[in-house]
Design an enzyme around this catalytic site. Structure first.
Site, PDB file in Angstrom:
ATOM      1  CE1 TYR A 154     -19.565 -20.676 -37.235  1.00 20.17           C
ATOM      2  CE2 TYR A 154     -17.531 -19.423 -37.443  1.00 20.17           C
ATOM      3  CZ  TYR A 154     -18.673 -19.951 -38.007  1.00 20.17           C
ATOM      4  OH  TYR A 154     -18.928 -19.756 -39.338  1.00 20.17           O
TER       5      TYR A 154
HETATM    6  N1  LIG Z   1     -21.307 -15.356 -43.949  1.00 18.79           N
HETATM    7  C1  LIG Z   1     -20.004 -15.549 -43.810  1.00 18.79           C
HETATM    8  O1  LIG Z   1     -19.172 -14.671 -44.119  1.00 18.79           O
HETATM    9  C2  LIG Z   1     -19.503 -16.865 -43.283  1.00 18.79           C
HETATM   10  C3  LIG Z   1     -18.135 -16.990 -42.996  1.00 18.79           C
HETATM   11  C4  LIG Z   1     -17.663 -18.227 -42.589  1.00 18.79           C
HETATM   12  C5  LIG Z   1     -18.530 -19.311 -42.489  1.00 18.79           C
HETATM   13  N2  LIG Z   1     -19.859 -19.129 -42.736  1.00 18.79           N
HETATM   14  C6  LIG Z   1     -20.738 -20.301 -42.623  1.00 18.79           C
HETATM   15  O2  LIG Z   1     -21.631 -20.312 -43.728  1.00 18.79           O
HETATM   16  C7  LIG Z   1     -22.908 -20.856 -43.331  1.00 18.79           C
HETATM   17  C8  LIG Z   1     -24.018 -19.839 -43.604  1.00 18.79           C
HETATM   18  O3  LIG Z   1     -23.718 -18.639 -42.931  1.00 18.79           O
HETATM   19  P1  LIG Z   1     -24.659 -17.349 -42.965  1.00 18.79           P
HETATM   20  O4  LIG Z   1     -23.757 -16.210 -42.712  1.00 18.79           O
HETATM   21  O5  LIG Z   1     -25.539 -17.366 -44.158  1.00 18.79           O
HETATM   22  O6  LIG Z   1     -25.564 -17.611 -41.642  1.00 18.79           O
HETATM   23  P2  LIG Z   1     -26.868 -16.824 -41.149  1.00 18.79           P
HETATM   24  O7  LIG Z   1     -26.760 -16.803 -39.660  1.00 18.79           O
HETATM   25  O8  LIG Z   1     -27.027 -15.529 -41.852  1.00 18.79           O
HETATM   26  O9  LIG Z   1     -28.057 -17.787 -41.587  1.00 18.79           O
HETATM   27  C9  LIG Z   1     -28.193 -19.040 -40.989  1.00 18.79           C
HETATM   28  C10 LIG Z   1     -29.539 -19.679 -41.301  1.00 18.79           C
HETATM   29  O10 LIG Z   1     -29.629 -20.868 -40.495  1.00 18.79           O
HETATM   30  C11 LIG Z   1     -30.869 -20.885 -39.815  1.00 18.79           C
HETATM   31  N3  LIG Z   1     -30.721 -21.568 -38.522  1.00 18.79           N
HETATM   32  C12 LIG Z   1     -30.029 -21.137 -37.433  1.00 18.79           C
HETATM   33  N4  LIG Z   1     -30.201 -22.009 -36.411  1.00 18.79           N
HETATM   34  C13 LIG Z   1     -31.016 -22.990 -36.860  1.00 18.79           C
HETATM   35  C14 LIG Z   1     -31.569 -24.168 -36.270  1.00 18.79           C
HETATM   36  N5  LIG Z   1     -31.349 -24.472 -34.985  1.00 18.79           N
HETATM   37  N6  LIG Z   1     -32.361 -24.964 -37.020  1.00 18.79           N
HETATM   38  C15 LIG Z   1     -32.624 -24.638 -38.313  1.00 18.79           C
HETATM   39  N7  LIG Z   1     -32.137 -23.542 -38.923  1.00 18.79           N
HETATM   40  C16 LIG Z   1     -31.338 -22.727 -38.213  1.00 18.79           C
HETATM   41  C17 LIG Z   1     -31.224 -19.406 -39.613  1.00 18.79           C
HETATM   42  O11 LIG Z   1     -32.612 -19.238 -39.378  1.00 18.79           O
HETATM   43  C18 LIG Z   1     -30.738 -18.792 -40.919  1.00 18.79           C
HETATM   44  O12 LIG Z   1     -31.736 -18.846 -41.925  1.00 18.79           O
HETATM   45  C19 LIG Z   1     -22.745 -21.198 -41.841  1.00 18.79           C
HETATM   46  O13 LIG Z   1     -22.319 -22.530 -41.716  1.00 18.79           O
HETATM   47  C20 LIG Z   1     -21.644 -20.270 -41.396  1.00 18.79           C
HETATM   48  O14 LIG Z   1     -20.986 -20.719 -40.237  1.00 18.79           O
HETATM   49  C21 LIG Z   1     -20.358 -17.929 -43.116  1.00 18.79           C
END
Ligand SMILES: NC(=O)c1ccc[n+]([C@@H]2O[C@H](COP(=O)([O-])OP(=O)(O)OC[C@H]3O[C@@H](n4cnc5c(N)ncnc54)[C@H](O)[C@@H]3O)[C@@H](O)[C@H]2O)c1
Length: 251
Positions: A154
């Site tokens: 990641y």
């Molecule tokens: N939530 C956090 O605290 C956090 C921290 C650091 C970085 N991030 C980054 O923020 C972004 C959003 O994170 P999140 O926590 O909301 O993620 P999440 O996993 O809760 O949601 C991700 C969404 O992406 C969709 N998805 C996954 N694989 C897919 C694919 N192959 N094709 C199409 N859609 C797909 C899922 O269905 C989901 O709706 C990401 O880039 C994540 O790495 C989040």
């Protein structure tokens, strides 16, 4: 209200988590948002929520691992609305494993859902963003910036995304295209799953947040995404904006 009036926005992974929080914040500011997600059920349900505020917003079902179909996402949106103002590369899936355990398949999942779609969608969007002097918002992570344990696949993809974002900010600045990243911390289904699988790391991250709580996808991440999508951020590019309660303070 109206900071994004009639802006055409694409958000990957917009059916849930931070993507859906940003989508709601953006339609409340007048944007017409296309959420792209692999999850049909939550995509259709989010589409209804968005259309209640922004009737022209829509859900496109797509698996971002299918790299041959990424251009079609952009062409579908431009054919429907006639332009593209903002691309948000938010979706990312990964498995948490130590470096020793990490396999080619783990790298393929992380780069396949995170890095490659970000790269190819940016390229596909470029001609249209030139026309609108548009904005790109990509997603970074503290896991990449700080090299959190068990996040090798990641972290690598996230830092690769930061790399191409800065290159694009340099190359595309002359077209008036701004490219920035959000490095968030917020409660989402992805974080809930991670907290269950690795409670010790979740607690460590939580205890290191100066503002003392995990962010809210709509109230905390939403307004920053609105800012980066709007003309208010016209002199901001190539930046990683930490929306993480102060967890990481960049120098
Ligand atoms: N939530 C956090 O605290 C956090 C921290 C650091 C970085 N991030 C980054 O923020 C972004 C959003 O994170 P999140 O926590 O909301 O993620 P999440 O996993 O809760 O949601 C991700 C969404 O992406 C969709 N998805 C996954 N694989 C897919 C694919 N192959 N094709 C199409 N859609 C797909 C899922 O269905 C989901 O709706 C990401 O880039 C994540 O790495 C989040």
């Amino acid at each position: 209200m109206g900071k994004l009036k009639n802006k055409i926005v694409v958000i990957t992974g917009g059916a849930g988590g931070i993507g859906s929080g940003m989508a709601k914040a953006m339609v409340n500011e007048g944007a017409i948002v296309t959420i792209v997600d692999v999850n049909k059920e939550s995509g259709e349900s989010m589409e209804k929520e968005l259309q209640a505020i922004s009737p022209q917003s829509m859900f496109l079902q797509a698996d971002l691992m299918d790299h041959d179909n990424l251009e079609q996402i952009i062409s579908t949106v431009v054919n429907k609305y006639g332009k593209l103002d903002v691309l948000v590369n938010n979706a990312h899936a990964s498995r948490q494993k130590t470096m020793e355990e990490t396999t080619q398949s783990d790298l393929d999942l992380s780069f396949g859902t995170g890095f490659y779609p970000t790269f190819y969608l940016m390229k596909a969007a470029l001609p249209y963003l030139k026309e609108t002097k548009g904005n790109i918002i990509n997603f970074a992570s503290g896991a990449g910036l700080n090299g959190h344990k068990t996040q090798g696949a990641y972290a690598a993809a996230k830092e690769a995304i930061r790399g191409i974002s800065r290159v694009a900010a340099n190359e595309w600045g002359e077209f008036g295209i701004n490219v920035n990243l959000i490095s968030p911390i917020a409660n989402s289904p992805g974080v809930e799953a991670w907290a269950k699988a690795q409670p010790q790391y979740y607690e460590a991250v939580k205890n290191n947040i100066p503002l003392g709580r995990f962010g809210d996808i709509e109230q905390d991440i939403g307004p920053v995404a609105v800012f980066l999508a709007s003309d208010d951020s016209q002199y901001v590019t190539g930046q990683t904006i930490m929306v993480d309660g102060g967890s990481i303070m960049l120098h």
